[in-house]
Design an enzyme around this catalytic site. Structure first.
Site, PDB file in Angstrom:
ATOM      1  N   TYR A   1      32.320  36.309  33.271  1.00 58.92           N
ATOM      2  CA  TYR A   1      33.734  36.458  33.610  1.00 58.92           C
ATOM      3  C   TYR A   1      34.048  36.140  35.071  1.00 58.92           C
ATOM      4  CZ  TYR A   1      38.476  38.066  32.889  1.00 58.92           C
ATOM      5  OH  TYR A   1      39.839  38.104  32.751  1.00 58.92           O
TER       6      TYR A   1
ATOM      7  N   ASN B   1      61.462  39.014  49.828  1.00 59.44           N
ATOM      8  CA  ASN B   1      60.491  39.097  50.929  1.00 59.44           C
ATOM      9  C   ASN B   1      60.653  37.934  51.912  1.00 59.44           C
ATOM     10  OD1 ASN B   1      59.455  41.438  49.850  1.00 59.44           O
ATOM     11  ND2 ASN B   1      57.836  40.409  48.702  1.00 59.44           N
TER      12      ASN B   1
ATOM     13  N   ARG C   1      35.452  41.535  37.675  1.00 57.90           N
ATOM     14  CA  ARG C   1      34.348  41.552  38.634  1.00 57.90           C
ATOM     15  C   ARG C   1      33.652  42.905  38.581  1.00 57.90           C
ATOM     16  NH1 ARG C   1      35.623  42.296  43.180  1.00 57.90           N
ATOM     17  NH2 ARG C   1      37.878  42.434  43.191  1.00 57.90           N
TER      18      ARG C   1
ATOM     19  N   SER D   1      44.422  43.857  45.980  1.00 57.60           N
ATOM     20  CA  SER D   1      44.958  43.512  44.655  1.00 57.60           C
ATOM     21  C   SER D   1      46.165  44.393  44.341  1.00 57.60           C
ATOM     22  CB  SER D   1      43.876  43.656  43.592  1.00 57.60           C
ATOM     23  OG  SER D   1      43.307  44.917  43.680  1.00 57.60           O
TER      24      SER D   1
ATOM     25  N   ASN E   1      52.422  36.001  43.865  1.00 56.67           N
ATOM     26  CA  ASN E   1      53.900  35.911  43.840  1.00 56.67           C
ATOM     27  C   ASN E   1      54.431  35.496  45.209  1.00 56.67           C
ATOM     28  OD1 ASN E   1      53.465  36.997  41.336  1.00 56.67           O
ATOM     29  ND2 ASN E   1      54.373  38.994  41.781  1.00 56.67           N
TER      30      ASN E   1
ATOM     31  N   LYS F   1      34.747  34.046  44.863  1.00 55.60           N
ATOM     32  CA  LYS F   1      34.499  35.207  45.727  1.00 55.60           C
ATOM     33  C   LYS F   1      33.097  35.159  46.339  1.00 55.60           C
ATOM     34  CE  LYS F   1      38.504  36.901  44.604  1.00 55.60           C
ATOM     35  NZ  LYS F   1      39.605  36.951  45.549  1.00 55.60           N
TER      36      LYS F   1
HETATM   37  O1  O2Y Z   1      38.311  39.813  37.857  1.00 54.13           O
HETATM   38  C1  O2Y Z   1      37.917  38.744  38.307  1.00 54.13           C
HETATM   39  O2  O2Y Z   1      36.807  38.284  38.050  1.00 54.13           O
HETATM   40  C2  O2Y Z   1      38.767  37.953  39.177  1.00 54.13           C
HETATM   41  S1  O2Y Z   1      39.196  38.748  40.636  1.00 54.13           S
HETATM   42  C3  O2Y Z   1      40.325  37.738  41.472  1.00 54.13           C
HETATM   43  C4  O2Y Z   1      40.732  36.546  40.911  1.00 54.13           C
HETATM   44  C5  O2Y Z   1      41.623  35.746  41.596  1.00 54.13           C
HETATM   45  C6  O2Y Z   1      42.056  36.130  42.815  1.00 54.13           C
HETATM   46  N1  O2Y Z   1      41.652  37.280  43.378  1.00 54.13           N
HETATM   47  C7  O2Y Z   1      40.822  38.100  42.719  1.00 54.13           C
HETATM   48  C8  O2Y Z   1      40.460  39.371  43.447  1.00 54.13           C
HETATM   49  O3  O2Y Z   1      39.828  40.264  42.900  1.00 54.13           O
HETATM   50  O4  O2Y Z   1      40.819  39.472  44.632  1.00 54.13           O
HETATM   51 MN    MN Z   2      41.697  37.700  45.469  1.00 54.89          MN
END
Ligand code: O2Y
Ligand code: MN
Length: 599
Positions: free
Chosen positions: A213, A511, A71, A264, A270, A222
């Site tokens: 991507y 956990n 992202r 992240s 998990n 998102k």
């Molecule tokens: O890098 C990306 O485009 C994906 S980011 C992502 C993917 C799945 C779950 N969470 C995330 C995040 O950045 O929180």
């Molecule tokens: Mn996420």
């Protein structure tokens, strides 16, 4: 152009086609044949690799351009009419100005390509909590990933009817093809400055250009399910959150549903698929990344997972860290940017098996353990249908959602933050959500390393509107029902370290011991002591049977170091300045009250 009785949709598709000038338009029906044909188009063109069908049936590998691997937060914009409504000034552009700029980029950008129209539902089709979007994209990779990550096709169009509400999501990789020009393996806009991930919250609209991507291109995730949905949620009185949803069943068969927000690198997927380390308890998955929560008729918050698949990080995923994810990706999985072994399987760092003597790395080059390079990109991904996860809870697609008993908020903190801390009430819980975050481990400015990056409810990259208003919305949710019907909020931290710089808590499946205490608290049997920061488990309250952990270590995990907390208060004060006038007064009061209790 496309056959639909929905006039607004038809007009929008025609307008986009006239601007982007594709060779043809394809309305996606969401069928299995369509999915297979998209994959075949890419494999035949040499843009994807079919994996060894005996080892990984139905699995494919794609490699992105090295400039298009994650992202792009610094090219993500919230174009609200008023600048104050954006999460921060640096992500705001005046909407008409941004549209004018982007229209120039979109003009002719789909020449030589097919324009796919993808109707999709976030959430089970027809659920009162679900929402519909339509993504227009020139990427077959987007089509088959959207098929996994959402519910797409004819059924969605039927549900939309002739006047249903939908979010307009426009995406182009930004690489038109001249007549006869051969496509590149991963088309995208060449320069970062040409990429735009733009949101128009008032119009419920997303324009993405230049990246193929993940979150930049799969616009249901998102962009829609967090940034745009957060605005819808604010206006309609519900919550669109960056949270996992898990189902916990105790030995007597009593069921609890828990949401969790983590930045992240905190092991969110998990935790969502956790295997409890002691007998009698069961964890099942409802969702691993996003939760939409609405009030039910009984005054409780009900959550759905708006997604239909997982887009998980491959590196670090192993039979130790996440056995259920490993089982999920045995078949029908799209891998992006992982290593390709000589026998047609996948490999990545942290997969838990020895590195092969040779493979093809994520950039398509020969790789050996001596290469000194990563075989898989650190943000390499798998896209897999959620239904393939062996521990999906039966109700994961229940249109009514699941009633939430607890919300976890957490981060990666080496010190100060105890293993688990129960909020004193809803406002205190929102305060804990507002201060969560992780220590910075890598930074361009070395001074930043070790400092806490506060990430309220793990939404920092995903706010669709002003972050102070977002926290005010959380506070207002607490006033909409009886306090006893609200989920309890818990601040957790699996990452506390000792003086030897070693993690004190074993994490992963262990956990579940913390989850056990949390549900014991909810059912009224869990023991706790009130401290200045919240209610903490008593020394013997966390079940450590069969676990090799000393009483001293447990005491350290549950310690409230007042000196450290006063430093924390000063750091929170500094962070709160970034909210300006939008900081809710209730949170200022929470901070003052905490300081008072500490001194
Ligand atoms: O890098 C990306 O485009 C994906 S980011 C992502 C993917 C799945 C779950 N969470 C995330 C995040 O950045 O929180
Ligand atoms: Mn996420």
């Amino acid at each position: 152009m496309i056959s639909t009785s929905h006039k607004e949709l038809k007009a929008w598709v025609e307008e986009v086609a006239a601007l982007c000038k594709p060779d043809s338009v394809h309305l996606c029906d969401g069928s299995e044949e369509e999915y297979q044909s998209m994959l075949q188009i890419m494999v035949d063109a040499g843009l994807g690799v079919q994996l060894n069908q005996e080892k990984r049936p139905g699995c494919y590998l794609f490699r992105s351009h090295p400039s298009d691997v994650a992202r792009v937060e610094n090219r993500t914009f919230i174009a609200s009419k008023n600048a104050e409504d954006a999460p921060s000034p640096d992500v705001w552009i005046e909407p008409e100005e941004l549209k004018a700029t982007m229209r120039k980029s979109y003009d002719g950008c789909m020449r030589g390509r097919i324009m796919y129209v993808i109707p999709f539902s976030m959430g089970p089709i027809g659920s009162p909590i679900s929402k519909i979007g339509v993504e227009i994209s020139d990427s077959p990779y987007v089509v088959f990933n959207m098929k996994i990550m959402t519910r797409i096709g004819t059924k969605v169009l039927e549900t939309l009817g002739s006047d249903g509400e939908f979010v307009k999501c426009l995406h182009s990789v930004g690489k038109p093809l001249a007549a006869g020009e051969k496509d590149t393996a991963w088309p995208c806009a060449p320069s970062i400055d040409d990429k735009y991930i733009s949101h128009f919250p008032e119009e419920r609209m997303i324009w993405s250009f230049g990246s193929g991507y993940g979150g930049n291109a799969l616009l249901g995730k998102k962009c829609f399910a967090l940034r745009i949905a957060a605005v819808q949620a604010r206006d309609e009185g519900w919550l669109a959150e960056h949270m996992l949803i898990l189902k916990l069943t105790d030995p007597s068969g009593k069921v609890y549903y828990v949401c969790g927000a983590f930045p992240s690198a905190c092991g969110k997927t998990n935790l969502a698929m956790l295997e409890p380390s002691f007998p009698g308890w069961k964890v099942e998955t409802i969702g691993d990344d996003i939760a939409w929560m609405k009030f039910g008729a009984d005054g409780r918050l009900y959550a759905i997972n708006p997604e239909a698949g997982f887009f998980g990080v491959a590196p670090g995923t192993s039979m130790h860290s996440n056995p259920n994810a490993m089982r999920s990706i045995e078949k029908n999985t799209i891998f992006t940017n992982v290593g390709l072994t000589d026998d047609g399987d996948v490999w990545w760092e942290g997969i838990g098996t020895e590195p092969p003597e040779h493979l093809i790395d994520w950039q398509g080059n020969d790789w050996t353990p001596a290469s000194g390079k990563l075989a898989a990109h650190a943000n390499a991904r798998f896209t897999v249908p959620a239904a393939q996860c062996p521990v999906m809870g039966d109700e994961w697609e229940d249109p009514a959602g699941v009633p939430i008993s607890a919300i976890l908020v957490g981060g990666r903190r080496e010190n100060t933050i105890p293993l688990v801390n129960e909020s004193l009430d809803w406002n205190h819980g929102v305060f804990l959500g507002s201060i969560m975050g992780s220590e910075i481990t890598t930074a361009a400015i070395t001074d930043d390393v070790g400092q806490v990056r506060r990430d309220p409810f793990a939404m920092l990259p995903f706010f669709g509107y002003n972050k102070g208003d977002y926290l005010q919305h959380w506070l207002s949710i607490g006033k909409k029902t009886d306090a006893c019907k609200l989920p309890k909020i818990y601040f957790v931290n699996w990452f506390r370290k000792n003086a030897d710089n070693k993690f004190i808590w074993p994490g992963f499946g262990e956990n579940s011991r913390v989850l056990k205490w949390i549900v014991e608290r909810i059912s009224g049997t869990g023991k706790a002591v009130e401290t200045p920061i919240g209610n903490l488990p008593t020394a013997d309250a966390i079940d450590t049977s069969g676990l090799d952990i000393s009483n001293d270590a447990m005491a350290e995990l549950l310690q409230v170091d007042k000196e450290a907390w006063l430093i924390e208060v000063a750091s929170i004060k500094e962070n709160y300045k970034s909210y300006g006038k939008a900081l809710p007064k209730e949170l200022e009061e929470q901070l003052e009250a905490l300081e008072k209790r500490l001194s």
